[in-house]
Design a protein around this motif. Structure first.
Motif, short mmCIF file in Angstrom:
data_model
loop_
_atom_site.label_atom_id
_atom_site.label_comp_id
_atom_site.label_asym_id
_atom_site.label_seq_id
_atom_site.Cartn_x
_atom_site.Cartn_y
_atom_site.Cartn_z
N LEU A 176 0.71 -1.27 0.10
CA LEU A 176 -0.21 -0.10 -0.09
C LEU A 176 1.01 1.40 -0.06
CD1 LEU A 176 -2.50 -1.19 2.53
CD2 LEU A 176 -3.06 -0.72 0.21
N TYR A 177 1.97 1.08 0.82
CA TYR A 177 2.93 2.44 0.80
C TYR A 177 3.44 2.71 -0.55
CZ TYR A 177 7.15 4.90 1.85
OH TYR A 177 7.99 5.87 1.63
N LEU A 178 3.96 1.79 -1.23
CA LEU A 178 4.73 1.89 -2.46
C LEU A 178 3.76 2.33 -3.56
CD1 LEU A 178 7.27 -1.26 -2.38
CD2 LEU A 178 7.68 1.35 -1.73
N GLY A 179 2.37 1.82 -3.41
CA GLY A 179 1.48 2.15 -4.42
C GLY A 179 0.95 3.32 -4.42
N SER A 180 1.08 4.09 -3.14
CA SER A 180 0.40 5.56 -2.89
C SER A 180 1.43 6.43 -3.31
CB SER A 180 0.25 5.69 -1.29
OG SER A 180 1.64 5.49 -0.85
N GLU A 181 0.83 7.78 -3.90
CA GLU A 181 1.40 8.76 -4.37
C GLU A 181 0.61 10.22 -4.01
OE1 GLU A 181 4.14 10.65 -5.87
OE2 GLU A 181 4.30 8.64 -6.18
N PRO A 182 1.36 10.99 -2.96
CA PRO A 182 2.91 10.66 -2.43
C PRO A 182 2.78 9.43 -1.44
CG PRO A 182 1.76 12.52 -1.21
CD PRO A 182 0.83 12.07 -2.42
N ARG A 183 3.79 8.82 -1.17
CA ARG A 183 4.08 7.75 -0.39
C ARG A 183 3.71 7.98 1.10
NH1 ARG A 183 9.06 4.11 -3.32
NH2 ARG A 183 7.83 3.87 -5.20
N THR A 184 2.85 7.23 1.78
CA THR A 184 2.42 7.56 3.01
C THR A 184 1.91 6.24 3.58
OG1 THR A 184 1.13 8.81 4.46
CG2 THR A 184 0.13 8.09 2.41
N LEU A 196 -2.73 1.79 -6.00
CA LEU A 196 -3.02 0.48 -6.80
C LEU A 196 -4.03 0.26 -7.77
CD1 LEU A 196 -1.39 -1.97 -4.32
CD2 LEU A 196 -0.13 -0.86 -6.17
N GLU A 197 -4.91 1.45 -7.72
CA GLU A 197 -5.96 1.51 -8.83
C GLU A 197 -5.81 1.01 -10.05
OE1 GLU A 197 -9.69 1.84 -7.53
OE2 GLU A 197 -8.54 0.60 -6.32
N LEU A 202 -1.35 -6.35 -8.96
CA LEU A 202 -0.32 -5.84 -7.73
C LEU A 202 -1.30 -5.56 -6.65
CD1 LEU A 202 2.28 -3.26 -8.77
CD2 LEU A 202 2.71 -5.72 -8.18
N ALA A 203 -2.54 -5.01 -6.84
CA ALA A 203 -3.74 -4.61 -5.91
C ALA A 203 -4.33 -6.15 -5.39
CB ALA A 203 -4.83 -4.13 -6.39
N GLY A 204 -4.44 -7.21 -6.31
CA GLY A 204 -4.61 -8.36 -6.10
C GLY A 204 -3.66 -9.11 -4.82
N LEU A 205 -2.48 -9.07 -5.40
CA LEU A 205 -1.58 -9.50 -4.33
C LEU A 205 -1.31 -8.76 -3.14
CD1 LEU A 205 1.57 -10.09 -7.04
CD2 LEU A 205 0.09 -11.93 -5.93
N THR A 206 -1.61 -7.48 -3.09
CA THR A 206 -1.58 -6.84 -1.74
C THR A 206 -2.75 -7.40 -0.96
OG1 THR A 206 -0.46 -4.98 -2.99
CG2 THR A 206 -1.40 -4.50 -0.77
N LEU A 207 -3.86 -7.38 -1.58
CA LEU A 207 -5.07 -7.84 -0.76
C LEU A 207 -4.86 -9.25 -0.15
CD1 LEU A 207 -7.98 -7.54 -0.04
CD2 LEU A 207 -8.73 -8.34 -2.22
N MET A 261 -9.19 0.73 0.92
CA MET A 261 -7.81 1.16 0.30
C MET A 261 -7.62 0.26 -0.77
SD MET A 261 -5.33 1.53 3.51
CE MET A 261 -5.59 2.42 4.91
N LEU A 262 -8.44 -0.84 -0.86
CA LEU A 262 -8.38 -1.75 -2.16
C LEU A 262 -9.78 -1.97 -2.65
CD1 LEU A 262 -5.58 -4.20 -0.89
CD2 LEU A 262 -5.36 -2.35 -2.68
#
Length: 501
Positions: A176-184, A196-197, A202-207, A261-262
């Motif tokens: 989630l952090y790496l997929g955010s912009e700005p990262r947070t 990750l929208e 990648l969203a599926g793997l994170t979920l 978030m996802l």
């Protein structure tokens, strides 16, 4: 105010070494009741409005934009209150404890702080820190104060299983952090602008990482195998906190983190969530039916009851989430029922595990086959146990009925054939649960006297003072659910709106 609520138990724990030995239990009770009173005041001031109250946001690790960010809303306030109530009940229940009382009280006060921190955290890294510390605290509760020859093994299995889950959770948070912009790591920012929208894989793997981590904690099938031995060997207050508070962390994380978030990934994989919830409902009830150890039986009913929560959240994601541009009533009702079920399960199962502790304290076992006719020897215990059993099987008038009715109505009412079928099949879980608790009541309380019935004395004042308020509050919610539901519903509408984006 919220920071005071979170760290008041820890401050009390640090002061306990200076308290005279005889006063330690009462100091623990006073700290627990003071924290509960503060949270009740916060809830009264927050009322039923939406949004977040009592926010505090302080920089912690600026290089990754992680901070000490806490707040309370319609999701966290009921769970904060439940946490404080159950810890206060455990303190009252343990007043007469003689074995390492000071260390026991200090460990439980530490656990209370980290559990409150999980439900108040609005930063993923802060959430993870509190989440991990709760695992450490419960490990020592089972290891040091557990009963039976397998306590050390059960504690180790609990730690390894749930710590592995926390590592999956950390991987999900990094995604989630790496997929955010700005990262947070800020939960509010990640909810407003989901990461990750544009990367569905990648969203599926994170979920998946979040689902495994939170699923182990919930627990859902097939990640539930650590739960029965941990409950069987833990002391009664430890089981009450493990089931009543710590299992909620997984489901809470699904509502607070995974769904908003996802949202795209949650909608795509909602059928899998739906199936996991349904399997947990039916499997937990059927395996509980086969148990002769009453504490192990109650542990498997936790798999069943938390399965209803996962089922409802899966149904809320499966539907499109809108009805003419507004959040649809079915998914919103399902989410409200899921959160209500978290609160209801905490109250009822906390009471059941404390009652199991009474049985073990008198007779040294939870084996149903060695009891019978307990109602004659201990009528108050029998009446209280019967009330807890009927509450757990969802009898109208108790909170379980309100929660499960909303879950079924919301799941079936989403308008999708798959969710309607899953909801209809899940009703079988209630039938099996009713059968298993009626079997327990018959074998434990009725019939001729068993081998150990003569050892079972009635509830003492401290035990009744810990258990009866939990069941009374379940009854109050069952009869007057409005204040709780009015608090939860704005959050439910927001969650279904986020998933429908």
């Amino acid at each position: 105010m919220l920071t005071l609520v979170i760290f008041l138990p820890l401050a009390a724990a640090l002061l306990l070494p200076a308290v005279p030995r005889r006063a330690v239990p009462w100091a623990w009770v006073a700290a627990g009741l003071a924290d509960l009173a503060l949270i009740a005041g916060m809830w009264a001031a927050h009322g039923t409005r939406g949004g977040t109250s009592y926010e505090a946001d302080v920089r912690w690790i600026p290089s990754v934009r992680a901070g000490y960010h806490v707040g309370a809303d319609g999701l966290s306030l009921p769970l904060l209150t439940l946490t404080a109530l159950l810890f206060a009940a455990c303190a009252v229940y343990s007043v007469r404890r003689e074995r390492r009382t000071r260390a026991f009280a200090m460990l439980f006060l530490f656990l209370e702080t980290v559990c409150l921190g999980v439900f108040a955290a609005l930063d993923l890294l802060l959430f993870f820190v509190f989440f991990d510390l709760s695992i450490v605290g419960m490990y020592f509760v089972i290891l040091v104060w557990g009963h039976g020859d397998g306590a050390a093994r059960s504690a180790l299995k609990f730690f390894l299983y749930t710590f592995l889950g926390s590592l999956f959770l950390l991987l999900g948070f990094i995604g989630l952090y790496l997929g955010s912009e700005p990262r947070t790591f800020d939960i509010a920012e990640l909810t407003r602008d989901p990461p990750l929208e544009d990367a569905p894989a990648l969203a599926g793997l994170t979920l998946l990482a979040l689902g495994v981590g939170l699923g182990i904690k919930t627990p859902v099938v097939p990640f539930h195998t650590w739960l029965p031995p941990a409950h069987t060997d833990a002391p009664a207050p430890g089981s009450a906190i493990l089931a009543g508070v710590m299992l909620k962390m997984g489901a809470y994380g699904l509502v607070r983190i995974a769904m908003p978030m996802l949202p795209g990934a949650w909608h795509r994989y909602a059928p899998a969530v739906l199936v996991v919830g349904l399997v947990s409902v039916l499997y937990g009830a059927l395996v509980a039916l086969a148990q002769d150890d009453v504490k192990r039986l109650v542990a498997y009913t936790s798999v069943n009851h938390m399965g209803y929560v996962v089922l409802a959240l899966g149904a809320a994601g499966y539907a499109d989430g809108t009805d003419g541009g507004a959040p649809a009533s079915g998914p919103r009702l399902a989410v409200t029922g899921a959160v209500t079920q978290m609160v209801s399960h905490g109250l009822i199962t906390g009471a059941l595990f404390l009652l199991c502790g009474v049985l073990h304290a008198r007779a040294g076992t939870h084996d149903l086959r060695r009891f019978g006719g307990v109602a004659r020897a201990a009528p108050v215990f029998a009446g209280t146990f019967a009330a807890a059993a009927f509450a757990s099987l969802g009898l109208p008038g108790f909170s379980g009925f309100v929660a499960e009715f909303q879950i079924f109505a919301g799941t079936i009412g989403t308008g999708a054939a798959a969710t309607a079928a899953a909801g209809a099949l899940a009703v079988l879980g209630i039938v099996v649960t009713a059968g298993l608790f009626l079997r327990v009541l018959h074998r434990l309380l009725l019939g001729g006297p068993g081998e150990l019935t003569g050892r079972v004395g009635d509830l003492r004042r401290g035990e009744a003072a810990a258990i009866v308020p939990l069941l009374s509050l379940s009854l109050l919610i069952g009869l007057l659910p409005g204040p709780l539901l009015d608090t939860i519903e704005p959050l439910s509408a927001a969650v279904t709106g986020w998933v429908a984006r």
